[in-house]
Write a protein that holds these residues in place. Structure first.
Motif, PDB file in Angstrom:
ATOM      1  N   MET A   1     -64.117 -14.499 -60.791  1.00 46.42           N
ATOM      2  CA  MET A   1     -64.507 -13.418 -59.892  1.00 46.42           C
ATOM      3  C   MET A   1     -63.558 -12.230 -60.032  1.00 46.42           C
ATOM      4  O   MET A   1     -63.984 -11.058 -60.005  1.00 46.42           O
ATOM      5  CB  MET A   1     -64.522 -13.915 -58.444  1.00 46.42           C
TER       6      MET A   1
ATOM      7  N   GLY B   1     -62.993  -2.571 -60.604  1.00 48.91           N
ATOM      8  CA  GLY B   1     -62.500  -2.779 -59.236  1.00 48.91           C
ATOM      9  C   GLY B   1     -61.035  -3.139 -59.189  1.00 48.91           C
ATOM     10  O   GLY B   1     -60.402  -3.389 -60.181  1.00 48.91           O
TER      11      GLY B   1
ATOM     12  N   SER C   1     -60.518  -8.374 -44.834  1.00 46.36           N
ATOM     13  CA  SER C   1     -59.899  -8.075 -46.126  1.00 46.36           C
ATOM     14  C   SER C   1     -58.543  -8.767 -46.214  1.00 46.36           C
ATOM     15  O   SER C   1     -57.486  -8.152 -46.050  1.00 46.36           O
ATOM     16  CB  SER C   1     -59.753  -6.561 -46.307  1.00 46.36           C
TER      17      SER C   1
ATOM     18  N   LYS D   1     -64.484  -8.453 -61.357  1.00 45.68           N
ATOM     19  CA  LYS D   1     -64.153  -7.255 -60.587  1.00 45.68           C
ATOM     20  C   LYS D   1     -63.381  -6.259 -61.435  1.00 45.68           C
ATOM     21  O   LYS D   1     -63.657  -5.045 -61.397  1.00 45.68           O
ATOM     22  CB  LYS D   1     -63.319  -7.654 -59.356  1.00 45.68           C
TER      23      LYS D   1
ATOM     24  N   GLU E   1     -56.981  -8.536 -50.603  1.00 45.15           N
ATOM     25  CA  GLU E   1     -58.164  -8.664 -51.459  1.00 45.15           C
ATOM     26  C   GLU E   1     -58.959  -9.912 -51.092  1.00 45.15           C
ATOM     27  O   GLU E   1     -58.466 -11.026 -51.178  1.00 45.15           O
ATOM     28  CB  GLU E   1     -57.745  -8.757 -52.923  1.00 45.15           C
TER      29      GLU E   1
ATOM     30  N   ARG F   1     -71.130  -7.726 -46.531  1.00 47.04           N
ATOM     31  CA  ARG F   1     -71.604  -9.108 -46.703  1.00 47.04           C
ATOM     32  C   ARG F   1     -70.489 -10.003 -47.242  1.00 47.04           C
ATOM     33  O   ARG F   1     -69.643  -9.585 -48.009  1.00 47.04           O
ATOM     34  CB  ARG F   1     -72.798  -9.151 -47.653  1.00 47.04           C
ATOM     35  N   TRP F   2     -70.555 -11.258 -46.816  1.00 55.78           N
ATOM     36  CA  TRP F   2     -69.637 -12.287 -47.321  1.00 55.78           C
ATOM     37  C   TRP F   2     -70.448 -13.121 -48.300  1.00 55.78           C
ATOM     38  O   TRP F   2     -71.367 -13.834 -47.900  1.00 55.78           O
ATOM     39  CB  TRP F   2     -69.118 -13.135 -46.174  1.00 55.78           C
ATOM     40  N   GLN F   3     -70.089 -13.041 -49.586  1.00 58.33           N
ATOM     41  CA  GLN F   3     -70.883 -13.652 -50.641  1.00 58.33           C
ATOM     42  C   GLN F   3     -70.464 -15.100 -50.882  1.00 58.33           C
ATOM     43  O   GLN F   3     -69.759 -15.412 -51.841  1.00 58.33           O
ATOM     44  CB  GLN F   3     -70.740 -12.841 -51.941  1.00 58.33           C
TER      45      GLN F   3
ATOM     46  N   ASP G   1     -68.360  -8.326 -50.134  1.00 59.15           N
ATOM     47  CA  ASP G   1     -69.138  -7.336 -50.871  1.00 59.15           C
ATOM     48  C   ASP G   1     -69.728  -6.358 -49.865  1.00 59.15           C
ATOM     49  O   ASP G   1     -70.799  -6.581 -49.306  1.00 59.15           O
ATOM     50  CB  ASP G   1     -70.249  -8.018 -51.672  1.00 59.15           C
ATOM     51  N   GLY G   2     -68.999  -5.284 -49.623  1.00 58.67           N
ATOM     52  CA  GLY G   2     -69.425  -4.355 -48.582  1.00 58.67           C
ATOM     53  C   GLY G   2     -69.366  -5.018 -47.222  1.00 58.67           C
ATOM     54  O   GLY G   2     -68.315  -5.467 -46.779  1.00 58.67           O
TER      55      GLY G   2
ATOM     56  N   LEU H   1     -62.218 -11.469 -52.522  1.00 60.26           N
ATOM     57  CA  LEU H   1     -63.193 -11.357 -53.601  1.00 60.26           C
ATOM     58  C   LEU H   1     -64.603 -11.746 -53.160  1.00 60.26           C
ATOM     59  O   LEU H   1     -65.578 -11.468 -53.869  1.00 60.26           O
ATOM     60  CB  LEU H   1     -62.759 -12.215 -54.790  1.00 60.26           C
TER      61      LEU H   1
END
Length: 262
Positions: free
Chosen positions: A253, A262, A47, A257, A89, A97-99, A94-95, A91
């Protein structure tokens, strides 16, 4: 009234510089059952709004992230990518996972680092690279994750992958200073003010960034151009400039969010 926010820069070089708590030379005798948790998350240091990167991964990075330069405490340039706008942050996270199609090598390497050991090869003592593991890293486990060694003692596919990741970092670290020396000699590096406006009320100012002057790069000719090319840095320069379009992706992105609460 417009709300202007600082980027809240997270120190991206601290991961690379920190002294690992309990380093050990990795081998299948002392660590036959060692596993590594490969999911991502805040607990594993993912993060962050910036990540240190290396020239050896520019080709993959420029498809996903904007590449910039910063200066460390000694005034030396290093490369970073932007991952978010607020402090802490990412972005792309995602939980667990790295998107993205490519994850920066620093975030792929997990608890491993390259060290060096004197070894005798063909009667000659050489300084050979070896892999060290931080046994107190939260990714290290004996009950879950990817195994490092096969049952018969050979390297598992994950450890083979880590060897390649560490090579990207090691070779890239060796390339960094010569690359910036070439960019400076050609007069290409310039500070950049990155002001990101999300709407009429919210904007971010990302401080202390540097990039390359595209006009000066295009105007290079003769020996200056050849030197950059011979060093392998001309392509790197164009990849950096090509990556800057990803700032707009980052903004999209962030807006998505915010729209999702978010």
């Amino acid at each position: 009234m417009t709300e202007t926010r600082s980027h809240g820069t997270t120190s991206v070089s601290s991961t690379e510089r920190r002294l690992m708590a309990k380093m050990a030379l990795l081998n299948n005798i002392d660590h036959p059952d060692l596993k590594v948790i490969t999911r991502f998350g805040a607990a594993y240091g993912d993060s962050v709004n910036q990540a240190a990167v290396y020239p050896t991964e520019f080709s993959e990075l420029q498809r996903e992230y904007p590449i910039f330069f910063r200066k460390d405490e000694e005034g030396a340039f290093y490369c970073v990518i932007l991952l978010g706008l607020d402090k802490g942050e990412n972005l792309f996270l995602d939980g667990a996972r790295w998107q993205a199609r490519y994850v920066p090598a620093i975030h792929q390497r997990g608890p491993f680092m390259i060290g060096f050991q004197n070894q005798e090869v063909d009667g000659e003592v050489r300084r050979e690279p070896v892999i060290h593991v931080d046994l107190e890293n939260p990714r290290v486990s004996k009950t879950e994750g990817e195994p490092l060694f096969l049952a018969h003692g050979g390297n598992a596919p994950y450890l083979q992958h880590i060897s390649q990741v560490l090579r990207v970092i090691t070779v890239g670290a060796d390339m960094t200073a010569p690359m910036f020396a070439a960019f400076e000699q050609a007069g290409l590096i310039e500070p950049v003010s990155l002001d990101v406006k999300l709407d009429d009320h919210t904007e971010y100012k990302v401080p202390d960034l540097f990039t390359l002057n595209e006009e000066k790069l295009a105007a290079l000719e003769g020996e200056a151009l050849q030197q950059l090319h011979r060093g392998g840095f001309l392509r790197a320069a164009y990849l950096v400039l090509a990556s800057l379009g990803n700032v707009n992706r980052l903004i999209n992105m962030k807006n998505a969010k915010r729209a999702a609460g978010g």
